[in-house]
Write a protein that holds these residues in place. Structure first.
Motif, PDB file in Angstrom:
ATOM      1  N   ALA A   1       0.828  -1.211   0.000  1.00 17.75           N
ATOM      2  CA  ALA A   1       0.000   0.000   0.000  1.00 17.75           C
ATOM      3  C   ALA A   1       0.859   1.256   0.000  1.00 17.75           C
ATOM      4  O   ALA A   1       0.557   2.234  -0.700  1.00 17.75           O
ATOM      5  CB  ALA A   1      -0.920  -0.009   1.217  1.00 17.75           C
ATOM      6  N   ALA A   2       1.945   1.231   0.763  1.00 15.87           N
ATOM      7  CA  ALA A   2       2.832   2.395   0.834  1.00 15.87           C
ATOM      8  C   ALA A   2       3.526   2.641  -0.502  1.00 15.87           C
ATOM      9  O   ALA A   2       3.665   3.793  -0.932  1.00 15.87           O
ATOM     10  CB  ALA A   2       3.868   2.196   1.938  1.00 15.87           C
ATOM     11  N   MET A   3       3.934   1.569  -1.187  1.00 14.78           N
ATOM     12  CA  MET A   3       4.667   1.734  -2.449  1.00 14.78           C
ATOM     13  C   MET A   3       3.756   2.153  -3.591  1.00 14.78           C
ATOM     14  O   MET A   3       4.191   2.761  -4.560  1.00 14.78           O
ATOM     15  CB  MET A   3       5.398   0.432  -2.801  1.00 14.78           C
ATOM     16  CG  MET A   3       6.505   0.080  -1.819  1.00 14.78           C
ATOM     17  SD  MET A   3       7.446  -1.391  -2.275  1.00 14.78           S
ATOM     18  CE  MET A   3       8.404  -0.780  -3.649  1.00 14.78           C
ATOM     19  N   THR A   4       2.472   1.828  -3.486  1.00  9.93           N
ATOM     20  CA  THR A   4       1.530   2.228  -4.541  1.00  9.93           C
ATOM     21  C   THR A   4       1.377   3.738  -4.598  1.00  9.93           C
ATOM     22  O   THR A   4       1.209   4.305  -5.682  1.00  9.93           O
ATOM     23  CB  THR A   4       0.153   1.579  -4.285  1.00  9.93           C
ATOM     24  OG1 THR A   4       0.319   0.171  -4.154  1.00  9.93           O
ATOM     25  CG2 THR A   4      -0.800   1.871  -5.426  1.00  9.93           C
ATOM     26  N   GLY A   5       1.450   4.388  -3.460  1.00  3.26           N
ATOM     27  CA  GLY A   5       1.220   5.824  -3.421  1.00  3.26           C
ATOM     28  C   GLY A   5       2.462   6.684  -3.563  1.00  3.26           C
ATOM     29  O   GLY A   5       2.420   7.878  -3.249  1.00  3.26           O
ATOM     30  N   LEU A   6       3.564   6.126  -4.022  1.00  3.90           N
ATOM     31  CA  LEU A   6       4.807   6.900  -4.114  1.00  3.90           C
ATOM     32  C   LEU A   6       4.746   7.922  -5.251  1.00  3.90           C
ATOM     33  O   LEU A   6       4.274   7.619  -6.348  1.00  3.90           O
ATOM     34  CB  LEU A   6       5.992   5.960  -4.362  1.00  3.90           C
ATOM     35  CG  LEU A   6       6.429   5.081  -3.189  1.00  3.90           C
ATOM     36  CD1 LEU A   6       7.487   4.085  -3.655  1.00  3.90           C
ATOM     37  CD2 LEU A   6       6.981   5.943  -2.056  1.00  3.90           C
ATOM     38  N   PRO A   7       5.264   9.157  -5.031  1.00  5.56           N
ATOM     39  CA  PRO A   7       5.382  10.128  -6.128  1.00  5.56           C
ATOM     40  C   PRO A   7       6.615   9.825  -6.974  1.00  5.56           C
ATOM     41  O   PRO A   7       7.512   9.118  -6.536  1.00  5.56           O
ATOM     42  CB  PRO A   7       5.532  11.460  -5.386  1.00  5.56           C
ATOM     43  CG  PRO A   7       6.214  11.082  -4.107  1.00  5.56           C
ATOM     44  CD  PRO A   7       5.705   9.708  -3.753  1.00  5.56           C
ATOM     45  N   GLY A   8       6.652  10.357  -8.183  1.00  6.90           N
ATOM     46  CA  GLY A   8       7.859  10.235  -9.004  1.00  6.90           C
ATOM     47  C   GLY A   8       7.836   9.118 -10.018  1.00  6.90           C
ATOM     48  O   GLY A   8       8.820   8.903 -10.729  1.00  6.90           O
ATOM     49  N   GLY A   9       6.740   8.370 -10.113  1.00  2.44           N
ATOM     50  CA  GLY A   9       6.619   7.366 -11.165  1.00  2.44           C
ATOM     51  C   GLY A   9       7.543   6.187 -11.027  1.00  2.44           C
ATOM     52  O   GLY A   9       7.926   5.795  -9.917  1.00  2.44           O
ATOM     53  N   SER A  10       7.963   5.647 -12.177  1.00  2.00           N
ATOM     54  CA  SER A  10       8.696   4.379 -12.203  1.00  2.00           C
ATOM     55  C   SER A  10      10.071   4.483 -11.557  1.00  2.00           C
ATOM     56  O   SER A  10      10.522   3.542 -10.899  1.00  2.00           O
ATOM     57  CB  SER A  10       8.842   3.883 -13.649  1.00  2.00           C
ATOM     58  OG  SER A  10       9.556   4.823 -14.429  1.00  2.00           O
ATOM     59  N   ALA A  11      10.750   5.624 -11.713  1.00  2.00           N
ATOM     60  CA  ALA A  11      12.099   5.756 -11.156  1.00  2.00           C
ATOM     61  C   ALA A  11      12.070   5.652  -9.633  1.00  2.00           C
ATOM     62  O   ALA A  11      12.880   4.940  -9.022  1.00  2.00           O
ATOM     63  CB  ALA A  11      12.720   7.089 -11.587  1.00  2.00           C
ATOM     64  N   THR A  12      11.129   6.343  -9.005  1.00  2.00           N
ATOM     65  CA  THR A  12      11.011   6.270  -7.546  1.00  2.00           C
ATOM     66  C   THR A  12      10.610   4.874  -7.105  1.00  2.00           C
ATOM     67  O   THR A  12      11.129   4.340  -6.119  1.00  2.00           O
ATOM     68  CB  THR A  12       9.970   7.283  -7.049  1.00  2.00           C
ATOM     69  OG1 THR A  12      10.330   8.585  -7.501  1.00  2.00           O
ATOM     70  CG2 THR A  12       9.891   7.282  -5.527  1.00  2.00           C
ATOM     71  N   PHE A  13       9.678   4.274  -7.861  1.00  3.34           N
ATOM     72  CA  PHE A  13       9.217   2.931  -7.519  1.00  3.34           C
ATOM     73  C   PHE A  13      10.370   1.935  -7.570  1.00  3.34           C
ATOM     74  O   PHE A  13      10.533   1.100  -6.667  1.00  3.34           O
ATOM     75  CB  PHE A  13       8.112   2.505  -8.484  1.00  3.34           C
ATOM     76  CG  PHE A  13       7.617   1.108  -8.255  1.00  3.34           C
ATOM     77  CD1 PHE A  13       6.828   0.804  -7.158  1.00  3.34           C
ATOM     78  CD2 PHE A  13       7.954   0.091  -9.136  1.00  3.34           C
ATOM     79  CE1 PHE A  13       6.372  -0.484  -6.942  1.00  3.34           C
ATOM     80  CE2 PHE A  13       7.502  -1.204  -8.931  1.00  3.34           C
ATOM     81  CZ  PHE A  13       6.701  -1.496  -7.833  1.00  3.34           C
ATOM     82  N   ILE A  14      11.220   2.015  -8.597  1.00  4.15           N
ATOM     83  CA  ILE A  14      12.370   1.108  -8.713  1.00  4.15           C
ATOM     84  C   ILE A  14      13.363   1.360  -7.583  1.00  4.15           C
ATOM     85  O   ILE A  14      13.884   0.423  -6.971  1.00  4.15           O
ATOM     86  CB  ILE A  14      13.040   1.276 -10.093  1.00  4.15           C
ATOM     87  CG1 ILE A  14      12.149   0.668 -11.182  1.00  4.15           C
ATOM     88  CG2 ILE A  14      14.424   0.628 -10.112  1.00  4.15           C
ATOM     89  CD1 ILE A  14      12.667   0.876 -12.587  1.00  4.15           C
TER      90      ILE A  14
END
Length: 632
Positions: A514-527
């Motif tokens: 749930a926390a990772m779904t709401g991250l800002p910055g798109g794919s780069a932040t998610f990776i």
């Protein structure tokens, strides 16, 4: 020297005096023989059963439907008896960096605290283990049609044997006051936690930090053997903050130790010892040294390349390391390499090769996420090569000033002669890989083909014709050593699996997703967050449990933010691999130390450079998706 330090550091042998209590020493020796002999025979039985299964299926076309089931039953007994042998020999892995720097009196006290803490876990888990075995008596095995208690009984029996060895070790300790102080210290800590149980339950997920970071971390740094530290943390969390029956913890430990692919660990350990004893290792090293011996850091490059080539044969990183280390370590030590640096590089190569097919982690990702396994196999080769190159750059830097004045460059005739002698030995990995690729044997069974090949070639060619050093008297000690080393590794994996299950039940996985779904910055932040998260998760969980827990949750998120599934799979696997081999919690690091017979404290400093090199390679793979998906 490394082995002596490991034995002393792993369980408090320094505090014992075999001449002080001769009766107790005699009892321990007799009991040790009663455990070691069956453990050695179980190694032989596993080899015979699995090889017979290969012959019956491939040569006779009449498969033995019961072979895998019988092998699984005996495997749990091998793991538990091996763990008991390791406890008696004080060869369960533990972190001694803090203990080693203590004053002699404090070190003796901490050694006994380690034994007392292990004994506490064994006493606490004994009744749940008995209950688990009793419940399994109602289950009938499908092929052999026998009650499953024949298998599950290995858990309470192994626990009882380890507890008995712990009692004997404490009874034989040189200082009664120190021994009583250690027992009281452990009992006091357990009592405090037990009295605070009412206050702990309302804390919710804060208990994860208290037990899985605080208790586990304290145990590790206090010198408690890794497996027992993990076990105490998980037991405390489940017993004091949840209503979970503790029998379930035993079941998860059983599940962690019983995965049939892990049977390749003891078999490859024995294969490694066998090729060393027969002279096959000597022949291979002589040839490799003739090619690269004059190059600075030459055999370190060979170690990196060898792990890349053999990785995936067994499906287990511990088995891969066990197949390579005995071949190269003796010659590398003879050339001046420090044991700590060797085990650090071995750990790094274990992390580097996590994506090399047919990796069990790749198969698991495909099965739980729906990603094409064929695509994962294709995409995994190049990322592993990128990390091999970053490791090689660091090897070049560290050994750029290596003194090779005593090493002469081999001539063409010497290289050809060394190749001719080594050819039967060099053929071994190709025989093993051919057997897997052609479907002759499974990843577990293939080690038995290697063992039979090594016996025949090692005895007929090297033992009788070339080196004439085949010593049948060494077989029994090798079998016991195989059981001991395997038991130490498998108990760590079992306790780590229990810890993974505890984290799952806490709801931690859902919170993370749930926390990772709401991250800002798109794919780069998610990776970037995925890399950090999976390095941490990999240090606590085995790769497969972590994938099963988080794969179904996070791969859909990766698709949603535009990250290719195969690319994300490579990032996740490599990040977990780095965590898995990163001290102080990484289980893979302690497995590498056990295989290399090196005190974990010796590898702490050199491994950070290799982990940094791996992280650089991972960042390169993350930045350039083509490395993972360019050949799909």
């Amino acid at each position: 020297m490394a082995h002596a330090e490991l034995s002393e550091g792993a369980g408090g042998e320094v505090a014992q005096s075999p001449h002080r209590y001769p009766l107790l020493a005699s009892i321990e020796h007799a009991l040790g023989m009663l455990v070691e002999i069956p453990a050695a025979l179980l190694v032989i039985a596993e080899i015979v059963i699995l090889f017979a299964g290969v012959v019956a299926r491939y040569a006779l076309h009449r498969p033995l439907i019961w072979s895998d089931e019988l092998a699984s039953i005996l495997f749990l007994w091998l793991a538990m008896l091996g763990a008991a042998v390791a406890f008696r020999r004080a060869e369960h892995m533990r972190m001694t960096a803090v203990v080693a720097n203590a004053k002699p009196a404090m070190r003796a006290y901490l050694d006994l605290v380690a034994t007392a803490a292990a004994l506490a876990f064994l006493i606490l888990i004994a009744w749940p283990a008995y209950e688990y075995a009793y419940e399994e008596s109602y289950i009938t095995t499908p092929a052999l049609q026998i009650t499953n208690v024949w298998r599950a009984a290995a858990l309470p029996v192994g626990i009882a044997l380890m507890a008995l060895f712990a009692f004997l070790r404490l009874a034989r300790s040189g200082n009664v006051r120190t021994m009583l102080g250690a027992l009281l210290s452990v009992a006091l800590v357990i009592a405090v936690f037990w009295l605070l149980s009412g206050s702990l339950k309302p804390l919710g997920n804060l208990n994860l930090i208290i037990f899985f970071v605080g208790v586990a971390g304290f145990c590790v740094f206090a010198g408690v053997p890794i497996a027992f530290g993990f076990g105490l943390a998980t037991y405390g969390y489940l017993a004091l903050t949840t209503g979970t029956p503790l029998m379930v913890l035993v079941g998860r430990m059983d599940e962690g130790m019983s995965h049939l692919i892990l049977l390749s660990v003891p078999l490859f350990v024995f294969l490694g010892l066998l090729i060393e004893m027969t002279g096959m290792a000597r022949a291979m090293v002589a040839f490799l040294a003739s090619l690269l011996g004059h190059v600075r850091g030459g055999l370190h490059y060979v170690l990196v390349g060898a792990m890349y080539l053999v990785s995936g044969i067994s499906g287990s990183k511990a088995a891969d390391m066990a197949a390579v280390a005995p071949v190269l370590f003796p010659e590398m030590k003879a050339r001046g390499a420090k044991p700590g640096d060797l085990v650090a590089l071995l750990s790094a190569t274990g992390a580097q090769t996590e994506t090399i097919p047919p990796s069990l982690v790749l198969i698991t990702i495909g099965s739980v996420t729906g990603v094409s396994i064929a695509a994962l196999f294709t995409g995994g080769l190049l990322p592993g090569l990128v990390l091999a190159l970053t490791l090689s750059v660091l090897v070049w830097w560290r050994y750029r000033n290596e003194d090779l004045r005593h090493v002469t460059r081999a001539g063409a005739g010497e290289i050809v002669r060394a190749f001719a002698i080594a050819l039967p030995a060099i053929a071994l990995p190709f025989v093993i890989r051919y057997a897997v690729v052609e479907g002759i044997a499974t990843a577990t069974e293939v080690s038995t083909i290697g063992i039979v090949y090594a016996f025949i070639v090692g005895y007929l060619i090297y033992g009788l014709l070339i080196y004439r050093n085949f010593d049948w008297r060494r077989i029994m000690p090798m079998l016991v050593e195989t059981a001991c080393l395997s038991g130490a590794i498998l108990l760590i994996i079992g306790c780590a699996t229990g810890m993974a299950w505890g984290l799952t039940q806490s709801g931690f996985s859902r919170t993370l997703a749930a926390a990772m779904t709401g991250l800002p910055g798109g794919s780069a932040t998610f990776i970037a967050v995925s890399i950090v998260a999976f390095v941490i998760l990999g240090s606590v969980l085995e790769g497969i449990p972590a994938i099963v827990l988080f794969g179904p949750l996070l791969f859909p998120i990766a698709r949603a933010v535009g990250v290719h599934e195969v690319h994300y799979a490579m990032i996740v696997i490599l990040a977990m691999g780095i965590g898995l081999f990163a001290p102080p919690f990484g289980v893979g690091y302690y497995a590498a130390c056990a295989i290399g017979r090196v005190d974990p404290a010796e590898g702490i400093r050199p491994i950070w450079g290799y982990l940094l090199a791996l992280m650089v390679g991972l960042i390169i793979v993350a930045i350039f998706p083509w490395i993972s998906i360019g050949f799909l």
